[in-house]
Structures are given as structure tokens and as C-alpha cells.
Design a protein around this motif. Structure first.
Motif, PDB file in Angstrom:
ATOM      1  N   ALA A  54       0.879  -1.192  -0.234  1.00  0.00           N
ATOM      2  CA  ALA A  54      -0.261  -0.160   0.214  1.00  0.00           C
ATOM      3  C   ALA A  54       1.161   0.998   0.084  1.00  0.00           C
ATOM      4  CB  ALA A  54      -0.831  -0.091   1.043  1.00  0.00           C
ATOM      5  N   LEU A  55       1.687   1.388   0.764  1.00  0.00           N
ATOM      6  CA  LEU A  55       2.711   2.670   1.107  1.00  0.00           C
ATOM      7  C   LEU A  55       3.578   2.441  -0.087  1.00  0.00           C
ATOM      8  CD1 LEU A  55       4.843   2.067   4.148  1.00  0.00           C
ATOM      9  CD2 LEU A  55       3.404   3.879   3.631  1.00  0.00           C
ATOM     10  N   ALA A  56       3.774   1.870  -1.026  1.00  0.00           N
ATOM     11  CA  ALA A  56       3.970   1.695  -2.737  1.00  0.00           C
ATOM     12  C   ALA A  56       3.267   2.131  -3.680  1.00  0.00           C
ATOM     13  CB  ALA A  56       5.309   0.250  -3.274  1.00  0.00           C
ATOM     14  N   LEU A  57       1.694   1.826  -3.783  1.00  0.00           N
ATOM     15  CA  LEU A  57       0.594   2.576  -4.545  1.00  0.00           C
ATOM     16  C   LEU A  57       0.731   3.299  -4.031  1.00  0.00           C
ATOM     17  CD1 LEU A  57      -1.433   1.104  -6.696  1.00  0.00           C
ATOM     18  CD2 LEU A  57      -2.473   1.014  -4.374  1.00  0.00           C
ATOM     19  N   ILE A  58       0.698   4.456  -2.886  1.00  0.00           N
ATOM     20  CA  ILE A  58       0.879   5.493  -2.574  1.00  0.00           C
ATOM     21  C   ILE A  58       1.723   6.079  -3.458  1.00  0.00           C
ATOM     22  CG2 ILE A  58       0.290   7.316  -0.902  1.00  0.00           C
ATOM     23  CD1 ILE A  58      -1.025   5.177   0.552  1.00  0.00           C
ATOM     24  N   SER A  59       2.780   5.679  -2.962  1.00  0.00           N
ATOM     25  CA  SER A  59       3.811   6.896  -3.423  1.00  0.00           C
ATOM     26  C   SER A  59       3.767   6.930  -4.755  1.00  0.00           C
ATOM     27  CB  SER A  59       5.423   6.116  -3.161  1.00  0.00           C
ATOM     28  OG  SER A  59       5.751   6.237  -1.684  1.00  0.00           O
ATOM     29  N   GLY A  60       3.672   5.842  -5.681  1.00  0.00           N
ATOM     30  CA  GLY A  60       3.290   5.847  -7.228  1.00  0.00           C
ATOM     31  C   GLY A  60       2.579   6.638  -7.198  1.00  0.00           C
ATOM     32  N   LEU A  61       1.186   6.577  -6.632  1.00  0.00           N
ATOM     33  CA  LEU A  61      -0.096   7.511  -7.401  1.00  0.00           C
ATOM     34  C   LEU A  61       0.953   8.903  -7.108  1.00  0.00           C
ATOM     35  CD1 LEU A  61      -2.276   7.970  -8.117  1.00  0.00           C
ATOM     36  CD2 LEU A  61      -3.480   8.422  -5.839  1.00  0.00           C
ATOM     37  N   VAL A  62       1.548   9.651  -5.860  1.00  0.00           N
ATOM     38  CA  VAL A  62       1.698  10.504  -6.128  1.00  0.00           C
ATOM     39  C   VAL A  62       2.999  10.643  -7.343  1.00  0.00           C
ATOM     40  CG1 VAL A  62       3.375  12.120  -4.217  1.00  0.00           C
ATOM     41  CG2 VAL A  62       1.640  10.161  -3.553  1.00  0.00           C
ATOM     42  N   GLY A  63       3.992   9.876  -7.493  1.00  0.00           N
ATOM     43  CA  GLY A  63       4.545  10.316  -7.928  1.00  0.00           C
ATOM     44  C   GLY A  63       3.600  10.816  -9.941  1.00  0.00           C
ATOM     45  N   LEU A  64       3.151   9.670 -10.007  1.00  0.00           N
ATOM     46  CA  LEU A  64       2.292  10.338 -11.423  1.00  0.00           C
ATOM     47  C   LEU A  64       1.465  11.567 -11.437  1.00  0.00           C
ATOM     48  CD1 LEU A  64       0.219   6.115 -11.696  1.00  0.00           C
ATOM     49  CD2 LEU A  64       2.682   7.973 -13.469  1.00  0.00           C
ATOM     50  N   LEU A  65       1.079  12.027  -9.584  1.00  0.00           N
ATOM     51  CA  LEU A  65       0.224  12.550 -10.174  1.00  0.00           C
ATOM     52  C   LEU A  65       0.922  14.189 -10.634  1.00  0.00           C
ATOM     53  CD1 LEU A  65      -2.354  12.200  -7.193  1.00  0.00           C
ATOM     54  CD2 LEU A  65      -2.931  12.487  -9.251  1.00  0.00           C
TER      55      LEU A  65
END
Length: 108
Positions: A85-96
Motif C-alpha cells: 500500500a505504501l508503494a502504491l500510494i508513493s507511485g500514485l503521488v509520483g504519477l500525479l
């Protein structure tokens, strides 16, 4: 003798001097801090779940009976899910953030 120092010719004296009046509008807008927004939503969701799990004395009692019965395998799986979940959230922030930079470049 001039009031100018060697650095005053290179660096602007203030933030207002850094953006010239003829600078593109995209450079003058404040940047959206996506990490703060996304992490704020995640923490709000975690607080909501935590409150829901302990809202009533009965729910708190059920939780206190379930937690000691968890096995090592379950704890490892939960830890791996939390890291995912931490990796997913960090990836989402990076994409945004990447999308925001791309939009800024298109406007400029």
C-alpha cells in the motif's frame, strides 16, 4: 561607487524579482502539493477505519479478542500488504506530480 555586489548581478534580490512581469502564467501559479493531498486522504481514511473498529465497547471487545489470535503468517501477510500500500500510494503521488509537470510544460 555602485551598490551592486557580484551576487546581486546573478541572483534576484527577492522572490518578486525572480518572476518577471513577462514570465508565463504557468510559472506564477502555485504548485499543487499532491503528496500532501494524497497522504492526508490516506491518514483520514485510516482514522475513519480506526474509529469504526473501536466506536462501541462491543466492537473494541471483539477487536481485543481477534488480535491475540493472529498467527505469524497473518502478521507477515499484513506487513507485506502495508508495504504494498505504501508503494502504491508513493507511485500514485509520483504519477500525479509527473502529470502536473507535463501540464506545466505544455502550457509554457
Amino acid at each position: 561607487m555602485s551598490d551592486s555586489t557580484p551576487d546581486s548581478d546573478v541572483f534576484p534580490a527577492s522572490a518578486a524579482d525572480a518572476l518577471a512581469p513577462d514570465a508565463p502564467e504557468a510559472l506564477q501559479r502555485p504548485r499543487i502539493r499532491w503528496a500532501g493531498i494524497v497522504w492526508g486522504l490516506v491518514f483520514a481514511a485510516l482514522a475513519t477505519v480506526g474509529a469504526a473498529l473501536t466506536w462501541t465497547p462491543r466492537a473494541l471487545e471483539n477487536l481485543s479478542m481477534i488480535v491475540p489470535q493472529l498467527s505469524g503468517t497473518t502478521l507477515v501477510a499484513a506487513t507485506l500488504m502495508a508495504l504494498g500500500a505504501l508503494a502504491l500510494i508513493s507511485g500514485l503521488v509520483g504519477l500525479l506530480r509527473h502529470a502536473q509537470r507535463a501540464a506545466t510544460r505544455r502550457r509554457a
